[in-house]
Design a protein around this motif. Structure first.
Motif, short mmCIF file in Angstrom:
data_model
loop_
_atom_site.label_atom_id
_atom_site.label_comp_id
_atom_site.label_asym_id
_atom_site.label_seq_id
_atom_site.Cartn_x
_atom_site.Cartn_y
_atom_site.Cartn_z
N GLY A 133 -5.76 2.53 -6.36
CA GLY A 133 -5.16 3.02 -5.28
C GLY A 133 -6.67 2.83 -4.00
O GLY A 133 -5.97 2.54 -2.56
N PRO B 23 3.08 -1.83 -2.45
CA PRO B 23 1.78 -1.11 -2.74
C PRO B 23 1.10 -1.47 -3.51
O PRO B 23 1.04 -1.20 -4.90
CB PRO B 23 2.17 0.59 -2.13
CG PRO B 23 4.16 0.33 -1.89
CD PRO B 23 4.51 -0.92 -2.79
N LEU B 24 -0.42 -1.91 -3.10
CA LEU B 24 -1.29 -2.05 -4.36
C LEU B 24 -1.03 -2.83 -5.48
O LEU B 24 -1.52 -3.28 -6.32
CB LEU B 24 -1.29 -1.07 -5.05
CG LEU B 24 -2.23 0.84 -4.34
CD1 LEU B 24 -2.26 1.51 -4.90
CD2 LEU B 24 -3.11 -0.20 -3.86
N THR C 44 3.32 -9.77 -0.99
CA THR C 44 2.77 -8.38 -1.25
C THR C 44 3.31 -7.38 -0.49
O THR C 44 2.72 -6.23 0.09
CB THR C 44 1.70 -8.46 0.14
OG1 THR C 44 1.80 -9.04 1.19
CG2 THR C 44 -0.06 -9.22 0.03
N ASP D 122 -8.77 0.94 -3.10
CA ASP D 122 -8.77 -0.38 -2.94
C ASP D 122 -7.67 -0.91 -1.76
O ASP D 122 -7.59 -1.54 -0.92
CB ASP D 122 -8.72 -1.46 -3.19
CG ASP D 122 -10.65 -0.97 -4.16
OD1 ASP D 122 -11.06 -0.74 -4.23
OD2 ASP D 122 -10.46 -1.39 -5.39
N GLY D 123 -6.45 -0.14 -1.71
CA GLY D 123 -5.57 -0.25 0.12
C GLY D 123 -6.11 0.12 1.18
O GLY D 123 -6.57 0.55 1.49
N LYS E 25 -2.67 -6.41 -10.49
CA LYS E 25 -3.00 -4.78 -9.71
C LYS E 25 -3.71 -4.44 -9.08
O LYS E 25 -5.02 -4.21 -10.12
CB LYS E 25 -2.56 -4.50 -10.59
CG LYS E 25 -0.61 -4.87 -10.92
CD LYS E 25 0.16 -3.80 -12.03
CE LYS E 25 1.83 -4.13 -12.40
NZ LYS E 25 2.43 -2.87 -13.56
N ILE F 13 -5.15 -5.90 1.28
CA ILE F 13 -3.98 -5.56 -0.56
C ILE F 13 -3.67 -4.45 0.52
O ILE F 13 -3.87 -3.01 1.61
CB ILE F 13 -5.53 -4.74 -0.72
CG1 ILE F 13 -6.26 -5.00 -1.62
CG2 ILE F 13 -4.79 -3.60 -2.26
CD1 ILE F 13 -7.43 -4.99 -2.68
N PRO F 14 -2.01 -4.41 0.21
CA PRO F 14 -1.42 -3.40 0.32
C PRO F 14 -0.91 -2.03 0.23
O PRO F 14 -2.04 -1.73 -1.08
CB PRO F 14 0.15 -3.71 0.22
CG PRO F 14 -0.31 -5.04 -1.36
CD PRO F 14 -1.95 -5.83 -0.76
N LYS F 15 -1.27 -0.88 1.15
CA LYS F 15 -0.78 0.75 1.21
C LYS F 15 0.41 0.68 -0.06
O LYS F 15 1.14 0.67 0.39
CB LYS F 15 -1.49 1.09 1.89
CG LYS F 15 -3.09 0.83 2.19
CD LYS F 15 -3.16 1.79 3.51
CE LYS F 15 -4.73 1.44 4.07
NZ LYS F 15 -5.09 2.82 5.31
#
Length: 233
Positions: free
Chosen positions: A201, A132-133, A129, A203-204, A198, A231-233
């Motif tokens: 955005g 991002p996203l 992860t 949901d980050g 993927k 979820i990674p930003k």
């Protein structure tokens, strides 16, 4: 009677037919005219754009207009796709049965052998992860313990539940899936055992519950155990 495909199943089939027939020298090798393949270009683009925002995975955010546009795009694309498959794929002796199966095309045979849905399920080996996203998951087969899809499997499908916060009795509550029915077939199917998903955005930072399943033209096997990520930003 042919099975009526869900939008997600239709999307997986159209993507496989379009991509596999055009891959490498397949059009020439399988004697498929380029202009026949080109008939799918415009309706496919309209479908891809509409399904991206109007599909089931976006049911919490899509508008009635986006849903209607998606339905209209499928209504225009599906007969074009079916005509292409009927004319150049289904009865084409130059295309190996394995490739037809990967394109979710039923194989007719005088010695019919019933295809069954996958009997094993993916097992999560590693999760990345760092982007991002996005999450990238390495899988192995529960039966062979190896990183290769089992025989008779076309793709790996991803199912996701994204947790949302709400206020209940003045307390913050994070939603969680209760059954498999709460998960949505999410993102593009993978023909490999490395699956990249993927996220939007918005949901980050949220919690995502993920499951994976092997699928073929008959159905989906048992889903994997749940993988929970932020979820990674």
């Amino acid at each position: 009677m042919s099975k009526i495909l869900t939008d997600a199943e239709f999307d997986a089939k159209q993507a496989a037919v379009y991509t596999i027939t055009a891959s490498g020298t397949n059009l020439a090798d399988w004697n498929i005219p380029q202009d026949a393949h080109d008939t799918m270009d415009d309706p496919k683009k309209a479908w891809d754009d509409a399904f991206k925002v109007g599909g089931e995975a976006q049911k919490l955010t899509r508008s009635p207009l986006q849903t209607e546009t998606k339905d209209e795009a499928r209504a225009k694309y599906e007969p074009v796709l079916n005509a292409f498959v009927a004319s150049y794929v289904k009865k084409n002796p130059l295309i190996p049965d394995t490739k037809k199966s990967e394109m979710f095309v039923h194989i007719d045979s005088g010695d019919y052998v019933r295809t069954v849905e996958p009997k094993t399920f993916p097992v999560v080996l590693d999760v990345d992860t760092s982007t991002p996203l996005q999450s990238t998951v390495d899988l192995v087969d529960s039966g062979t313990k190896k990183g290769a899809k089992p025989d008779g499997t076309n793709v790996v499908q991803t199912f996701v539940f994204i947790s949302e916060q709400s206020i209940v009795n003045n307390e913050i509550v994070n939603s969680a899936p209760a059954t498999d029915a709460d998960y949505i077939h999410f993102g593009a199917d993978s023909s490999e055992m490395k699956v990249t998903t993927k996220f939007d955005g918005k949901d980050g930072g949220k919690t995502a519950y993920m499951k994976f399943g092997f699928a073929n033209n008959v159905g989906i096997g048992s889903k994997s155990r749940v993988l929970i990520i932020t979820i990674p930003k």
